[in-house]
Design a protein around this motif. Structure first.
Motif, short mmCIF file in Angstrom:
data_model
loop_
_atom_site.label_atom_id
_atom_site.label_comp_id
_atom_site.label_asym_id
_atom_site.label_seq_id
_atom_site.Cartn_x
_atom_site.Cartn_y
_atom_site.Cartn_z
N ASP B 212 0.82 -1.21 0.00
CA ASP B 212 0.00 0.00 0.00
C ASP B 212 0.86 1.27 0.00
N ARG B 213 0.33 2.32 -0.61
CA ARG B 213 1.00 3.61 -0.60
C ARG B 213 0.92 4.21 0.80
N GLY B 214 1.84 5.10 1.12
CA GLY B 214 1.78 5.81 2.39
C GLY B 214 0.53 6.67 2.47
N SER B 215 0.10 6.94 3.68
CA SER B 215 -1.09 7.79 3.81
C SER B 215 -0.73 9.23 3.46
N LEU B 216 0.45 9.70 3.90
CA LEU B 216 0.89 11.06 3.57
C LEU B 216 2.27 11.04 2.96
N GLU B 217 3.11 10.13 3.46
CA GLU B 217 4.48 10.07 2.98
C GLU B 217 4.71 8.77 2.22
N LYS B 218 5.86 8.13 2.45
CA LYS B 218 6.17 6.96 1.63
C LYS B 218 6.19 5.67 2.42
N THR B 219 5.64 4.64 1.84
CA THR B 219 5.94 3.28 2.27
C THR B 219 7.28 2.95 1.63
N ILE B 220 8.22 2.40 2.40
CA ILE B 220 9.58 2.19 1.88
C ILE B 220 10.02 0.75 2.09
N LEU B 221 10.46 0.13 1.00
CA LEU B 221 11.03 -1.22 1.10
C LEU B 221 12.52 -1.10 0.85
N GLY B 222 13.32 -1.39 1.90
CA GLY B 222 14.75 -1.14 1.83
C GLY B 222 15.50 -2.06 0.88
N ALA B 223 16.65 -1.57 0.43
CA ALA B 223 17.45 -2.26 -0.60
C ALA B 223 17.73 -3.71 -0.23
N GLY B 224 17.60 -4.56 -1.20
CA GLY B 224 17.94 -5.96 -1.03
C GLY B 224 16.89 -6.80 -0.34
N SER B 225 15.79 -6.20 0.06
CA SER B 225 14.75 -6.97 0.74
C SER B 225 14.02 -7.90 -0.24
N LYS B 226 13.59 -9.02 0.28
CA LYS B 226 12.91 -10.02 -0.55
C LYS B 226 11.58 -10.35 0.12
N ILE B 227 10.53 -10.22 -0.66
CA ILE B 227 9.18 -10.47 -0.14
C ILE B 227 8.56 -11.57 -0.97
N ASP B 228 8.02 -12.54 -0.31
CA ASP B 228 7.47 -13.74 -0.96
C ASP B 228 6.04 -13.47 -1.47
N ASN B 229 5.39 -14.48 -1.94
CA ASN B 229 4.03 -14.38 -2.50
C ASN B 229 3.00 -14.02 -1.44
N LEU B 230 1.95 -13.34 -1.86
CA LEU B 230 0.73 -13.12 -1.08
C LEU B 230 0.98 -12.45 0.27
N CYS B 231 2.00 -11.60 0.34
CA CYS B 231 2.22 -10.82 1.55
C CYS B 231 1.50 -9.48 1.44
N GLN B 232 1.29 -8.87 2.60
CA GLN B 232 0.61 -7.58 2.66
C GLN B 232 1.50 -6.60 3.41
N GLY B 240 13.89 -2.05 6.48
CA GLY B 240 15.30 -1.73 6.31
C GLY B 240 15.89 -2.51 5.15
N LYS B 241 17.20 -2.60 5.13
CA LYS B 241 17.86 -3.33 4.05
C LYS B 241 17.80 -4.84 4.33
N ASN B 242 17.71 -5.59 3.24
CA ASN B 242 17.86 -7.05 3.30
C ASN B 242 16.89 -7.74 4.24
N CYS B 243 15.69 -7.24 4.32
CA CYS B 243 14.66 -7.97 5.07
C CYS B 243 14.13 -9.12 4.23
N VAL B 244 13.65 -10.14 4.91
CA VAL B 244 13.11 -11.32 4.23
C VAL B 244 11.71 -11.58 4.80
N ILE B 245 10.72 -11.42 3.95
CA ILE B 245 9.33 -11.56 4.40
C ILE B 245 8.74 -12.76 3.69
N ILE B 246 8.46 -13.80 4.42
CA ILE B 246 8.07 -15.06 3.80
C ILE B 246 6.55 -15.14 3.61
N ALA B 247 6.14 -16.04 2.75
CA ALA B 247 4.79 -16.08 2.17
C ALA B 247 3.66 -15.82 3.15
#
Lengths: 336, 336, 336
Positions: B212-232, B240-247
């Motif tokens: 989702d977009r930020g309400s006023l500012e930015k939603t930020i996904l830090g460099a190198g982060s990996k997000i799996d399928n069907l995440c919210q 931050g950098k290099n986060c891993v968010i699993i399915a």
């Protein structure tokens, strides 16, 4: 359709006047004098008797106070058959829509419908009777077997194979990259996902569900399996035949399900384990280790369902347990 | 490719005949005499020895009974490198497909592929080497950095910025409105979501995930982060950098993750909290408060993993606890 | 915009110099001397005082050390109103894009935007002021009420009805088949899903959420309800008015929610139950039975929230309970 015709069609025993005409199929609560309705749960018997339904399709041989009955040993299955008669399936124009972009190396067999704005890559084979609705995107080297039905906006990545009569609902993604990364000096590097996906005969997959390609080999969904909406099937997973995966469940990488496994809603499994055939996993459960053949596992982590129930029963009374113990011996209690 | 060439390429120590030729990369269970295979888990050592594999890429210096070995301190990373050599990446035709609709105020740099039926709004900038596959829809004022890859059917709402080498899989939605409502005299009124999204270098996002977009500012996904399928990822979240968010994990609004946070499958977090860098959140867990730096939290609600394990161990034996206590003093039991 | 104009617009009490000009709306942490900011949580009062914000919109009548205040009994609602003034809504060109394919039996009323590559089936009615963004696919016999907004890539199956001002975000699928199967001699046979979906006025549905059609009748989402991203609404579910379903929640078949029910993130419900009006279901909870009017239920399975909290409090100290009991009487312990 007359009741005796219906009885004959589905193989039901008719109790009452077979000349009466059924004009519609209705659920119990809104059935009227033109309706055939349907009852399996004895809990609703009273409601069935009080309803205005003309007749009741049921497996019960009890007295329904004069209602006309169609008695069938598997009324839900008979009901499904009747629905197919009363509600004609949608027909799709045969042919390739002029806006569909199909690479000339791909082969579309007879009697297919390729809808508006479909995009299909190289070297695909689409067998007879396939319906691909608008806005589907098919990668290279895909095989789509006889009578498959892709609802609008399905994506197949490259090298995906669908056997016969596979149904994919809108938003399904098959063949996306698995979640494979190697750590390398503090960086997370992508491991190329070069496998593919095989979906066997009669599999149905619900809206917005995702099925990742194998990392090296194939993710396999066994024949007859049914997957609900918003599920996640990770890379290298194999499902046996006739598995049932209910909404929002997820199966992690390389896990193997036997035949007839049921994963209830919002359940999940870790990777690299085996779930034995005909096992049932409870809703919201998290399977963390191998599950034996024909087990019923529930909980986070999932354990034998009976043990889970016992644990829960005691938990619901843990306050009493605590109070009792306090009376016996004072528990050092940070809150007191 | 000869084994000595492979050893040289990935920087592995070769033990055995380097002139033998590897024709394919195979997982352990299907490796044959032309295969290089791969072993990190010592549990499978026996299987490796018994396999027909020509050679094994491993970090183990143990004896493999005569198998040719490629010894590497990080074999999985070396394996990823080899996959890139053995399996060429798909090539995309440079240029803008004739069916793509790109507003003339948007600028597409050199060497891009803009696929069939892509729709792009006003004032976008698409940098060099970007691949946008068919059916992607890009809003106004988006920036898509060098060498990003959008798989078929990605949607970017207005004002989304992708840095370099971002990979978005099919069905990803970036920039949808956050879930913001104000109650006003019993009615629920929408709060306009006027912020945006920034996705930094080398982020990869799995199929059908939503950001989702930020309400006023930015939603930020830090460099190198990996997000799996069907995440919210909800509005105003920062990774931050290099986060891993699993399915199937979800992060609620305004929550901040540090660097290198791992959220395991089907986990979630409430909003407005901080999860410290290098923390691990267990599968199916629900984070309800700040998590300190380098913690391991598990459970619903999530707590220190060791405490969680201890609690679980006792829970598994709560029936014994209960029986013991019953013997000591009769517990008032509604069931008895 | 001057502060006194803002005060007048939203009906706030102005404390301080009303001639000062607000150039932007900012969150607390980044407010500067041109910003109006916003405070409801007293926890952040100190931060508000220290911020450079020109003025603060708040419900607090406390002293803010000289800051200009706009005092409003519902500041969040006032804030939403201001956002609508400061950020103009996007305008869409009226008319049907030349690439949209709309069956000639469908009727598009005045002042609609039908975007690029939209595909619409037979006998649809699209009322005044509707926006259908690119790549939406609309089935046959759909009704889309006044001023609805479908973001890119929404799919409506056949016979879906949207009332007025419904907002559907990208990737939403409405009307997909419910998960209905009958077992028949070891095979799992599809039960045709012949019902439809009715979405009432002012419902908003988040990205990639799925809403299944009724099996025989209608799945109904009541007026004013808001559903977040990646939720699953199964067949025959009915939501009352003003329900709030937070991200990744799922509601199983035929379950009925009253008015104003809140389902927190990643929660779920079994099928065929009733959740009473104005009830709250906690995050990650699993509702397994009827929930009375105005209840607060939490847990897996969900129970009364106060009882849940008490249980959890004891659970967090179960190790002490265990140790105490061990001292009293030796528990047979498989681990000892």
């Amino acid at each position: 359709m007359r009741l005796r015709e219906i009885a004959e069609l589905v193989g039901a025993e008719l109790v009452g006047d077979g000349e009466k005409e059924v004009k519609k199929l209705s659920p119990l609560h809104s059935a009227d004098c033109n309706s055939l309705t349907f009852l399996t749960n004895p809990k609703y018997k009273e409601q069935a008797i009080k309803s205005e339904a003309l007749a009741i399709l049921t497996n019960s041989k009890e007295n329904f106070e004069g209602k006309i009955l169609l008695i069938h040993k598997n009324p839900y299955s008979a009901w499904a058959k009747l629905l197919r008669v009363f509600y004609k399936e949608k027909e799709f124009l045969k042919g390739i829509d002029r806006t569909a972009i199909v690479d000339k190396s791909s082969k579309i067999e007879e009697n297919c419908h390729i809808g508006a704005y479909v995009v299909m890559g190289r070297n695909c084979v689409v067998k007879e009777g396939v319906v691909i609705e608008p806005h589907c995107v098919i990668g290279d080297n895909c095989i789509i077997g006889e009578n498959c039905h892709l609802y609008p906006r399905v994506v197949l990545y490259d090298n995906v194979e669908l056997s016969k009569r596979v149904i994919l609902h809108s938003g399904v993604v098959v063949g996306s990259d698995g979640f494979g990364y190697a750590e390398d000096e503090g960086k997370i590097r992508k491991v190329p996902q070069v496998g593919s996906v095989l979906i066997e005969d009669d599999v149905e997959i619900g809206a917005n569900t995702t099925v990742d390609r194998g990392s090296l080999e194939k993710t396999i969904l066994g024949a007859g399996s049914k997957i609900d909406n918003l599920c996640q099937i990770a890379h290298n997973v194999t499902l046996g035949k006739n598995c049932v995966i209910i909404a929002q469940s997820g199966i992690s990488g390389s896990t193997q399900l036997g035949d007839g496994v049921i994963m209830s809603g919002q359940s999940g499994s870790v990777g690299h384990i085996k779930i034995g055939s005909f096992s049932i996993i409870g809703a919201k459960s998290a399977v963390t280790k191998d599950v034996p053949y024909k087990s019923h596992y529930t909980g986070i982590p999932a354990q034998d369902h009976k043990k889970y129930l016992k644990e829960q029963a005691i938990l619901r009374r843990i306050d009493k347990l605590y109070e009792t113990l306090k009376k016996i011996k004072e528990i050092k209690d940070d809150r007191d």
